[in-house]
Motif scaffolding. Structure first.
Motif, PDB file in Angstrom:
ATOM      1  N   ILE A  12       0.832  -1.198   0.000  1.00  0.00           N
ATOM      2  CA  ILE A  12       0.000   0.000   0.000  1.00  0.00           C
ATOM      3  C   ILE A  12       0.866   1.246   0.000  1.00  0.00           C
ATOM      4  N   ALA A  13       1.904   1.240   0.836  1.00  0.00           N
ATOM      5  CA  ALA A  13       2.816   2.391   0.879  1.00  0.00           C
ATOM      6  C   ALA A  13       3.430   2.632  -0.488  1.00  0.00           C
ATOM      7  N   PHE A  14       3.863   1.541  -1.110  1.00  0.00           N
ATOM      8  CA  PHE A  14       4.496   1.656  -2.427  1.00  0.00           C
ATOM      9  C   PHE A  14       3.532   2.243  -3.451  1.00  0.00           C
ATOM     10  N   LEU A  15       2.312   1.731  -3.459  1.00  0.00           N
ATOM     11  CA  LEU A  15       1.350   2.209  -4.437  1.00  0.00           C
ATOM     12  C   LEU A  15       0.990   3.662  -4.210  1.00  0.00           C
ATOM     13  N   LEU A  16       0.851   4.029  -2.958  1.00  0.00           N
ATOM     14  CA  LEU A  16       0.510   5.414  -2.652  1.00  0.00           C
ATOM     15  C   LEU A  16       1.606   6.356  -3.106  1.00  0.00           C
ATOM     16  N   CYS A  17       2.854   6.025  -2.746  1.00  0.00           N
ATOM     17  CA  CYS A  17       3.956   6.899  -3.132  1.00  0.00           C
ATOM     18  C   CYS A  17       4.157   6.902  -4.637  1.00  0.00           C
ATOM     19  N   ALA A  18       4.033   5.736  -5.241  1.00  0.00           N
ATOM     20  CA  ALA A  18       4.361   5.625  -6.656  1.00  0.00           C
ATOM     21  C   ALA A  18       3.323   6.313  -7.530  1.00  0.00           C
ATOM     22  N   THR A  19       2.057   6.252  -7.147  1.00  0.00           N
ATOM     23  CA  THR A  19       1.015   6.813  -8.001  1.00  0.00           C
ATOM     24  C   THR A  19       0.436   8.096  -7.459  1.00  0.00           C
ATOM     25  N   MET A  20       0.788   8.474  -6.246  1.00  0.00           N
ATOM     26  CA  MET A  20       0.327   9.721  -5.659  1.00  0.00           C
ATOM     27  C   MET A  20      -1.197   9.814  -5.726  1.00  0.00           C
ATOM     28  N   LEU A  21      -1.872   8.916  -5.027  1.00  0.00           N
ATOM     29  CA  LEU A  21      -3.314   8.815  -5.138  1.00  0.00           C
ATOM     30  C   LEU A  21      -4.063   9.963  -4.491  1.00  0.00           C
ATOM     31  N   LEU A  22      -3.322  10.943  -3.943  1.00  0.00           N
ATOM     32  CA  LEU A  22      -3.996  12.106  -3.396  1.00  0.00           C
ATOM     33  C   LEU A  22      -4.379  13.095  -4.483  1.00  0.00           C
ATOM     34  N   ALA A  23      -4.263  12.675  -5.705  1.00  0.00           N
ATOM     35  CA  ALA A  23      -4.582  13.567  -6.810  1.00  0.00           C
ATOM     36  C   ALA A  23      -6.043  13.990  -6.757  1.00  0.00           C
ATOM     37  N   GLN A  24      -6.262  15.229  -7.147  1.00  0.00           N
ATOM     38  CA  GLN A  24      -7.613  15.752  -7.294  1.00  0.00           C
ATOM     39  C   GLN A  24      -7.647  16.404  -8.673  1.00  0.00           C
ATOM     40  N   GLU A  25      -8.201  15.724  -9.630  1.00  0.00           N
ATOM     41  CA  GLU A  25      -8.144  16.218 -11.001  1.00  0.00           C
ATOM     42  C   GLU A  25      -9.413  16.991 -11.327  1.00  0.00           C
ATOM     43  N   PRO A  26      -9.315  18.169 -11.893  1.00  0.00           N
ATOM     44  CA  PRO A  26      -8.068  18.932 -12.036  1.00  0.00           C
ATOM     45  C   PRO A  26      -7.785  19.734 -10.768  1.00  0.00           C
ATOM     46  N   PHE A  27      -6.535  20.139 -10.581  1.00  0.00           N
ATOM     47  CA  PHE A  27      -6.213  21.016  -9.461  1.00  0.00           C
ATOM     48  C   PHE A  27      -5.641  22.319  -9.989  1.00  0.00           C
ATOM     49  N   THR A  28      -5.716  23.350  -9.154  1.00  0.00           N
ATOM     50  CA  THR A  28      -5.189  24.662  -9.509  1.00  0.00           C
ATOM     51  C   THR A  28      -3.744  24.746  -9.068  1.00  0.00           C
ATOM     52  N   ALA A  29      -2.884  25.310  -9.907  1.00  0.00           N
ATOM     53  CA  ALA A  29      -1.457  25.382  -9.577  1.00  0.00           C
ATOM     54  C   ALA A  29      -1.226  26.151  -8.289  1.00  0.00           C
ATOM     55  N   VAL A  30      -1.926  27.278  -8.122  1.00  0.00           N
ATOM     56  CA  VAL A  30      -1.817  28.061  -6.894  1.00  0.00           C
ATOM     57  C   VAL A  30      -3.225  28.454  -6.472  1.00  0.00           C
ATOM     58  N   SER A  31      -3.593  28.087  -5.249  1.00  0.00           N
ATOM     59  CA  SER A  31      -4.922  28.414  -4.746  1.00  0.00           C
ATOM     60  C   SER A  31      -4.819  28.902  -3.308  1.00  0.00           C
ATOM     61  N   THR A  32      -5.882  29.487  -2.810  1.00  0.00           N
ATOM     62  CA  THR A  32      -5.919  30.015  -1.446  1.00  0.00           C
ATOM     63  C   THR A  32      -6.488  28.970  -0.503  1.00  0.00           C
ATOM     64  N   ALA A  33      -5.844  28.818   0.652  1.00  0.00           N
ATOM     65  CA  ALA A  33      -6.304  27.852   1.658  1.00  0.00           C
ATOM     66  C   ALA A  33      -6.123  28.479   3.039  1.00  0.00           C
ATOM     67  N   ASP A  34      -6.937  29.458   3.332  1.00  0.00           N
ATOM     68  CA  ASP A  34      -6.815  30.185   4.599  1.00  0.00           C
ATOM     69  C   ASP A  34      -7.476  29.403   5.738  1.00  0.00           C
ATOM     70  N   VAL A  35      -6.785  28.372   6.171  1.00  0.00           N
ATOM     71  CA  VAL A  35      -7.290  27.492   7.219  1.00  0.00           C
ATOM     72  C   VAL A  35      -7.226  28.189   8.576  1.00  0.00           C
ATOM     73  N   SER A  36      -8.022  27.693   9.526  1.00  0.00           N
ATOM     74  CA  SER A  36      -8.036  28.260  10.876  1.00  0.00           C
ATOM     75  C   SER A  36      -6.992  27.624  11.777  1.00  0.00           C
ATOM     76  N   ALA A  37      -6.462  26.468  11.373  1.00  0.00           N
ATOM     77  CA  ALA A  37      -5.446  25.783  12.171  1.00  0.00           C
ATOM     78  C   ALA A  37      -4.453  25.110  11.239  1.00  0.00           C
ATOM     79  N   ILE A  38      -3.207  25.072  11.659  1.00  0.00           N
ATOM     80  CA  ILE A  38      -2.135  24.405  10.932  1.00  0.00           C
ATOM     81  C   ILE A  38      -1.530  23.379  11.877  1.00  0.00           C
TER      82      ILE A  38
END
Length: 683
Positions: free
Chosen positions: A12-38
């Motif tokens: 699972i680790a290998f597949l996640l790293c290799a394919t980067m399944l956190l993709a959200q298609e399409p994504f914006t190159a630069v976007s705003t994410a003014d979260v309340s906590a980091i």
């Protein structure tokens, strides 16, 4: 109970790293994410709604140093207990007790972790003067030399393997890529780390290890083209082949690491310098002809499948950092540094985020898929690298916009210090020793080197030097140190006004520039830059009554949270009495273990020094919704009172000059108090 087998979790680790399944298609190159906590920590903003540092919004020096010192505290604790970084890439921790345990299912990134850690300790030792940092690093590297080198007789002989199977005590590569392989860029990166460690310690076994890396790079060098780099990204160690394994690949843009190794060996006149010059020139020409023109920055991470499309920001930013520190290597350093920063900040290959005015970058992507998490969840090291290059660019050019950009991004990085219940690395609840505990801290330390006014104003520290520092000591109104090279430019911030600076025992003069031996001192910021050419030995003296402080952090020696402090802790320093105090978990605005009262209803507690010491102060956090008052007294010294506002972290400093037999605390509304970093000084 873990429901996955080791093999399943590894896959699972290998597949996640290799394919980067956190993709959200399409994504914006630069976007705003003014979260309340980091990282689970509420953000602090200025009047313009822009991000301020954590945990002390009005104190950059405290917050920035707190980041890398807390990471060192955790790593040093592991060295003395479990030595987790040796056998594991990462760890998790119990969210109640904060006890750490290894993740046994992920590939261990051995090679560049050692190189990153060397870079961190090279900066941390002169900053702190703590010899434990050198002890830790030598032990760390010695383990790799004993357990992680390829066999003699190989095409890539006696060089470090880049990784190891999960939990393996010997390093032979990660079986998902194919056993018994090397990553040549890591050979260069690790070799450079060995060489700098030789300069730090004088131990020639590290020099020999560095030369072996350089020899292998020379032996296996081939002129590259647009599709094939001078060294492959990953190849079999025995014969250099890239065939027959799922992870082998002929291209990596990361030739700057071998170039750095060659440059340093050539400068020192060590090894076959003629061969190094030839290969170095070939690698540089290839870098200028291809990646610098087409921006194919691929081939760095040890746990991904290679491709020509999956770009990363590590290679271009590390190259930009190198030419900013060594502009003599590149006549176009200014244009190239800006070009590389601009590409990282605008490329559509992976998403970037504006978080309350701070630009945060993720690590890699191919335009459709990317790694890794959203900016409130991870990953501090990559943004720290971007901030470091921006800060160094400001230091070199005076472009104030880059200083502001670096400061805001570094502010975001500070939220990741220590252990947070709500922060984690990608794909799981684990933390990586590479990103959080070596790479991020070393790039945060570049902040003080580039902008000394960001460093703590009430302490003296050597912040950066092109030559490694071999020894250093801090005294009352003094800093005395030696560098490996006679010629070096060193940057400090001191808490006194120097009236004598000598090099090799001879005075040097104040100067308006540093084209010749001399120094520049800024009376407003107490930033001190020294250029010496005639000796390695530098001595700085000036009037002061502020002796260096020693600290008890309540992390070393480690005791589980809730342990009552009865008797001495640490041994020979403080006697805590009959159990009024106890060890606490990371809490509130403290990222590491703390000091807590045995009962929140207590109104008085005390401790005694085991031998005469001067109590200098302590950090206090008030988690309550109302202000707390603390009165500190000693039988020999007048009392002092302090108010800690609700949700405030405050560094308390007494003005005591005499030793204390006992120190007592009286509390009013003290139910939300927690303590850390107890400071004392020798009489």
């Amino acid at each position: 109970m873990n429901l996955f087998s080791i093999s399943a979790r590894t896959l699972i680790a290998f597949l996640l790293c290799a394919t980067m399944l956190l993709a959200q298609e399409p994504f914006t190159a630069v976007s705003t994410a003014d979260v309340s906590a980091i990282a689970g920590r509420p953000v602090a903003l200025d009047r313009q709604g822009k991000l301020l540092p954590w945990p002390m919004a009005d104190n950059t020096g405290y917050s920035y140093s707190g980041y890398f010192l807390s990471q060192w505290t955790i790593v040093w604790d592991q060295f003395n207990r479990q030595r987790l970084p040796y056998y594991y890439c990462c760890f998790d921790f119990d969210r109640t007790t904060f006890e750490m345990f290894p993740d046994q299912h992920w590939a261990n990134s051995t090679g560049y972790l050692r190189a990153m850690m060397q870079g961190f300790i090279e900066r941390l030792y002169p900053y702190t003067g703590d010899p434990h940092t050198i002890e830790f690093l030598e032990n760390f590297v010695d383990y790799e030399l004993d357990n992680g080198l390829t066999p003699e007789g190989y095409a890539w002989a006696q060089v470090p393997y880049p990784s190891a199977n999960p939990g393996s005590r010997r390093y032979t590569g990660w079986s998902n890529h194919g056993e018994d392989y090397v990553e040549p860029h890591v050979v260069g990166e690790d070799g450079y780390g060995y060489l700098r460690l030789y300069e730090m310690t004088g131990n020639t076994k590290y020099l020999r290890a560095a030369i072996r890396c350089a020899e292998a790079l020379v032996k296996n060098y081939k002129p590259g083209n647009e599709q094939i780099s001078p060294w492959p990204y990953r190849c079999y160690a025995r014969d250099g082949s890239v065939k027959g394994g799922p992870g082998m690949f002929p291209y990596s843009a990361n030739v700057v690491e071998p170039i750095m190794l060659f440059d340093e060996l050539i400068r020192l006149g060590q090894g076959d310098t003629a061969a190094y010059k030839t290969v170095r020139e070939g690698a540089w020409d290839w870098l200028m002809k291809y990646p610098m023109q087409n921006n194919v920055w691929v081939g760095y991470f040890e746990d991904v499948q290679a491709s020509m499309g999956n770009m990363n920001q590590v290679i271009p930013l590390e190259f930009a950092r190198y030419i900013l520190l060594h502009p003599e290597k590149d006549p176009q350093w200014r244009e190239h540094a800006r070009q590389l920063m601009d590409w990282v900040k605008t490329t559509p290959k992976w998403p970037k985020y504006i978080v309350h005015g701070a630009l945060i970058t993720t690590e890699q992507g191919d335009g459709k898929r990317f790694c890794c998490n959203l900016p409130s969840q991870c990953c501090d090291s990559h943004s720290a690298r971007l901030a470091a290059v921006e800060a160094l660019y400001y230091a070199k050019t005076g472009d104030i916009d880059y200083k502001e950009q670096a400061w805001r991004t570094y502010n975001w990085v500070t939220y990741w210090q220590g252990l947070s219940r709500d922060a984690h690395a990608p794909f799981s609840d684990q933390w990586w020793f590479t990103d959080q505990f070596s790479d991020g801290p070393r790039r945060m330390m570049d902040a003080f080197w580039a902008v000394p006014e960001w460093a703590p104003a009430d302490e003296s520290h050597l912040l950066g030097s092109l030559s490694v520092v071999t020894k250093i000591s801090y005294g009352t109104g003094s800093v005395t140190y030696s560098t490996f090279d006679a010629e070096s430019t060193d940057v400090l911030r001191v808490n006194f006004v120097p009236d004598s600076i000598t090099v090799g025992g001879k005075p040097i003069a104040k100067s308006s520039d540093l084209n010749h031996e001399g120094y520049i001192f800024d009376a407003n910021t107490h930033a001190l830059t020294i250029h010496h050419t005639t000796s390695r030995d530098v001595d700085i003296q000036g009037p002061s009554d502020q002796a260096p402080l020693s600290y008890i952090t309540f992390d070393a020696p480690h005791l589980p949270a809730g342990t009552a402090l009865i008797g001495q802790y640490p041994s020979g320093i403080i006697d805590w009495g009959d159990g009024s105090w106890q060890i606490g978990t990371p809490f509130g605005k403290f990222g590491t273990f703390t000091l807590a009262l045995a009962s929140v209803t207590m109104q008085q507690a005390e401790f005694r020094f085991s031998s005469p010491e001067i109590f200098a102060g302590i950090d206090i956090y008030n988690d309550a919704d109302s202000d707390a008052t603390i009165t500190i007294r000693s039988p020999e010294i007048r009392e002092q009172s302090f108010t800690i506002k609700a949700k405030q972290l405050r560094r308390i400093r007494t003005d005591w000059r005499d030793t204390s037999s006992a120190v007592s605390f009286d509390f009013k509304n003290g139910q939300g108090l927690r303590f850390d970093n107890l400071a004392y000084r020798r009489p």
